[in-house]
Design an enzyme around this catalytic site. Structure first.
Site, PDB file in Angstrom:
ATOM      1  N   GLY A 135       0.759  -1.210  -0.026  1.00 18.28           N
ATOM      2  CA  GLY A 135      -0.065   0.197  -0.082  1.00 18.28           C
ATOM      3  C   GLY A 135       1.124   1.129   0.571  1.00 18.28           C
ATOM      4  N   GLY A 158       2.710   3.037   1.493  1.00 17.43           N
ATOM      5  CA  GLY A 158       3.489   2.898   2.312  1.00 17.43           C
ATOM      6  C   GLY A 158       4.196   5.032   2.766  1.00 17.43           C
ATOM      7  CG  ASP A 182      11.889   7.120   6.357  1.00 17.67           C
ATOM      8  OD1 ASP A 182      11.209   6.695   5.851  1.00 17.67           O
ATOM      9  OD2 ASP A 182      12.985   7.663   6.986  1.00 17.67           O
ATOM     10  N   GLY A 183       8.162   7.167   6.089  1.00 14.33           N
ATOM     11  CA  GLY A 183       7.551   7.501   5.035  1.00 14.33           C
ATOM     12  C   GLY A 183       8.013   8.370   3.980  1.00 14.33           C
ATOM     13  NE  ARG A 198       5.978   8.536  -9.291  1.00 15.92           N
ATOM     14  CZ  ARG A 198       5.863   7.233  -8.237  1.00 15.92           C
ATOM     15  NH1 ARG A 198       4.585   6.837  -7.831  1.00 15.92           N
ATOM     16  NH2 ARG A 198       6.841   7.119  -8.039  1.00 15.92           N
ATOM     17  CG  ASP A 239       4.862  -4.062  -4.910  1.00 16.76           C
ATOM     18  OD1 ASP A 239       5.128  -4.422  -6.418  1.00 16.76           O
ATOM     19  OD2 ASP A 239       5.470  -3.198  -4.241  1.00 16.76           O
ATOM     20  CG  ASN A 240       7.224  -0.744  -8.318  1.00 19.11           C
ATOM     21  OD1 ASN A 240       6.357  -0.162  -7.168  1.00 19.11           O
ATOM     22  ND2 ASN A 240       8.122  -1.569  -7.669  1.00 19.11           N
ATOM     23  CG  ASP A 262       7.518   2.674  -7.288  1.00 17.58           C
ATOM     24  OD1 ASP A 262       8.513   4.202  -7.292  1.00 17.58           O
ATOM     25  OD2 ASP A 262       7.035   1.934  -6.442  1.00 17.58           O
TER      26      ASP A 262
HETATM   27  P1  AMP Z   1       8.387   0.551  -3.747  1.00 17.80           P
HETATM   28  O1  AMP Z   1       9.930  -0.135  -3.046  1.00 17.80           O
HETATM   29  O2  AMP Z   1       9.006   2.604  -3.444  1.00 17.80           O
HETATM   30  O3  AMP Z   1       7.972   0.357  -4.962  1.00 17.80           O
HETATM   31  O4  AMP Z   1       8.110   0.393  -2.087  1.00 17.80           O
HETATM   32  C1  AMP Z   1       7.529  -0.563  -2.228  1.00 17.80           C
HETATM   33  C2  AMP Z   1       6.689  -0.645  -0.963  1.00 17.80           C
HETATM   34  O5  AMP Z   1       6.745  -0.268   0.396  1.00 17.80           O
HETATM   35  C3  AMP Z   1       5.658   0.266  -0.932  1.00 17.80           C
HETATM   36  O6  AMP Z   1       4.255   0.047  -0.206  1.00 17.80           O
HETATM   37  C4  AMP Z   1       6.255   1.307   0.131  1.00 17.80           C
HETATM   38  O7  AMP Z   1       4.728   2.447  -0.218  1.00 17.80           O
HETATM   39  C5  AMP Z   1       6.938   0.899   1.030  1.00 17.80           C
HETATM   40  N1  AMP Z   1       8.061   2.772   1.511  1.00 17.80           N
HETATM   41  C6  AMP Z   1       9.095   2.308   0.792  1.00 17.80           C
HETATM   42  N2  AMP Z   1      10.049   3.233   1.654  1.00 17.80           N
HETATM   43  C7  AMP Z   1       8.748   3.723   2.420  1.00 17.80           C
HETATM   44  C8  AMP Z   1       9.511   4.541   3.212  1.00 17.80           C
HETATM   45  N3  AMP Z   1      10.593   4.940   3.529  1.00 17.80           N
HETATM   46  N4  AMP Z   1       8.156   4.233   4.572  1.00 17.80           N
HETATM   47  C9  AMP Z   1       7.103   3.751   4.368  1.00 17.80           C
HETATM   48  N5  AMP Z   1       7.112   3.168   3.674  1.00 17.80           N
HETATM   49  C10 AMP Z   1       7.587   3.074   2.166  1.00 17.80           C
HETATM   50 MG    MG Z   2       6.307   1.006  -5.866  1.00 28.77          MG
END
Ligand code: AMP
Ligand code: MG
Length: 485
Positions: free
Chosen positions: A100, A102, A135-136, A189, A265-266, A275
């Site tokens: 989700g 995050g 940390d979001g 984006r 998810d990507n 992404d």
């Molecule tokens: P990503 O690898 O960027 O496609 O992210 C995979 C998942 O991890 C998604 O659900 C993102 O929202 C979550 N996520 C990645 N980095 C963070 C972060 N720093 N804080 C919270 N959620 C994260």
């Molecule tokens: Mg992603």
């Protein structure tokens, strides 16, 4: 009053707040998202605004102030609701039901001047219910890398989201995989949709075919409009998703791009690329080039991308089979290779200078091109750029003159493959009239810019930022990318 009209109940001097926001995803209801609040940041420094995108929003860049970007896309003032979208996904082959948004949310949706619906989606805007231990936040380097990837890919002809803004946010972030503390950013984006394969996978996991059907209807209504009134619209949708995805991978492959994290998810349900994390561009033609250091088994290496996207499409069938007939989906997927090959062939021939080439030698030329690039250390992008740079009418006279002005390629007689490549290229050129040769030169130049964001290029601009807070190299690089230099 329509839903869209009620969304615009504020009148602001900020042109971004006066856009006509549509409640497309919001109107689906809370089964698909959570309303969230944005983080408050200690600092807001606008590092990048993509004026090239403003025209599509019917905004005049000269009338949009830096402060407008900051209050809309750094402070997130006056905009509600902000929606963290729900999704799951297969990550490196394993199902993960804890994903989700995050560290992002859907800020809003607007219709472009082209009539298409666009998402403004954030990355690095704070914690949500899906942040897990994270940390979001987004590192500044992560923001810089995503801005560059999207601009580069767009200008290489890849169907991609692009960044509208990048704002430095003044936090110190800790990351296990880069020197820390490190600076922070938030990006917005602009892309076709943030609905992913994994959005549907979650609904299947929750055993909610009703929600799957509702979301499919929404996706078709917004992104597959040609099929809305067709009786077999779901089948047509899946077949078209296969085509769009196959074409997208072909675009990556021709661009020499390795996305690096092709988890479901990507993968966008609109077939758009988005992404950008640990991606990389190949230097020489190395099929097993793997951009993510954590991809130990090279699952998402350069050459696996078509097969992986096909696997992702096949896995998605599980999630859709409550609504779409399995046999029909299989028939759609069976066309993947054909779509992929056809797009890849077209794009590679363009890189070789040919807008259209029905010539019987075309496939031989393509095979020899790959064979030569793979068997030599010659840079993938450099080879095509050198073709464009040294192209001459003289190449029609003699095969030995082809690329002779470039020090990149072997002298005649050293590489049999290259000599054969020259023979074929020479033969094809001689099937064109002299007046057509100019258009070949133009195609070569258009398709093969000098600038490619290989890792050392990004690292170098990042060092200027880190060591001297000098953003000039970053702006100059974007200028080169955007002007096709
Ligand atoms: P990503 O690898 O960027 O496609 O992210 C995979 C998942 O991890 C998604 O659900 C993102 O929202 C979550 N996520 C990645 N980095 C963070 C972060 N720093 N804080 C919270 N959620 C994260
Ligand atoms: Mg992603």
């Amino acid at each position: 009053m329509t839903l869209a009209e009620t969304a615009n109940n504020t009148h602001s001097t900020n042109p971004f707040l006066n856009l006509h926001y549509e409640r497309a995803v919001e109107s689906l209801g809370e089964d698909y998202y959570d309303e969230v609040a944005a983080a408050e940041f200690p600092q807001h420094i606008l590092r990048w605004r993509n004026d090239a995108l403003l025209h599509r929003l019917e905004l005049n860049p000269q009338l949009v102030k830096d402060d407008d970007f900051i209050s809309a896309f750094g402070k997130f003032e006056e905009r509600k609701p902000l929606l963290a979208l729900c999704y799951h996904g297969y990550q490196f082959g394993e199902y993960n039901p804890f994903l989700g948004d995050g560290r992002g949310f859907l800020y809003g949706q607007v219709r472009g001047t082209d009539g298409e619906l666009y998402d403004f989606g954030t990355k690095g805007s704070g914690k949500t219910p899906y942040s897990r231990g994270g940390d979001g936040m987004l590192t500044l380097k992560g923001g810089v890398r995503e801005v560059l990837a999207a601009e580069m890919l767009h200008h290489l002809g890849v169907r991609t989201s692009r960044c509208l803004s990048m704002i430095e946010t003044g936090l110190s972030l800790w990351r296990g995989d880069e020197p820390s503390p490190t600076r922070s950013s938030v990006i917005v984006r602009m892309g076709r949709s943030h609905i992913r394969f994994g959005t549907f996978e979650r609904l299947h996991y929750l055993r909610r075919p009703d929600l799957t059907k509702k979301l499919l209807d929404h996706v078709i209504e917004q992104y597959y409009r040609d099929f809305i009134t067709q009786e077999d619209k779901y089948v047509l949708f899946y077949a078209d998703l296969v085509k769009r995805t196959a074409e997208l991978v072909a675009q990556w492959m021709a661009a020499g791009f390795c996305h690096a994290v092709l988890n479901t998810d990507n993968m966008s349900i609109t077939g758009e690329s988005f992404d950008y994390g640990p991606y990389g561009f190949i230097t020489s033609y190395q099929p097993y080039f793997t951009a993510a250091y954590f991809d130990h088994y090279r699952r998402y290496c350069y050459t696996h991308q078509p097969g992986i996207c096909k696997w992702n499409l096949e896995t998605l069938q599980d999630a859709l089979k409550g609504v779409i007939d399995y046999g029909d989906m299989q028939a759609g997927l069976a066309k993947f290779d054909e779509h992929y090959q056809s797009e890849y062939r077209t794009l590679m021939l363009k890189k070789l200078g040919f807008e259209q080439l029905s010539h019987p030698e075309a496939d031989e030329l393509l095979n020899l091109t790959i064979q030569f690039l793979q068997g030599s250390e010659v840079g993938y992008h450099q080879f095509f750029y050198e073709m464009a740079r040294t192209f001459s009418l003289k190449w029609r006279d003699e095969p030995g003159l082809i690329m002779a002005d470039s020090n990149l390629v072997p002298a005649s007689g050293v590489s049999e493959v290259f000599d054969n490549w020259c023979l074929i290229y020479h033969k094809i050129l001689n099937n064109f009239d002299p007046e057509q040769i100019d258009s070949i030169a133009q195609t070569l130049t258009r398709q093969n810019p000098k600038t490619v964001i290989h890792k050392p290029v990004i690292e170098s601009i990042w060092q200027s930022i880190v060591q001297e807070d000098n953003w000039q190299p970053f702006y100059e690089l974007i200028e080169c990318i955007q002007s096709g230099k």
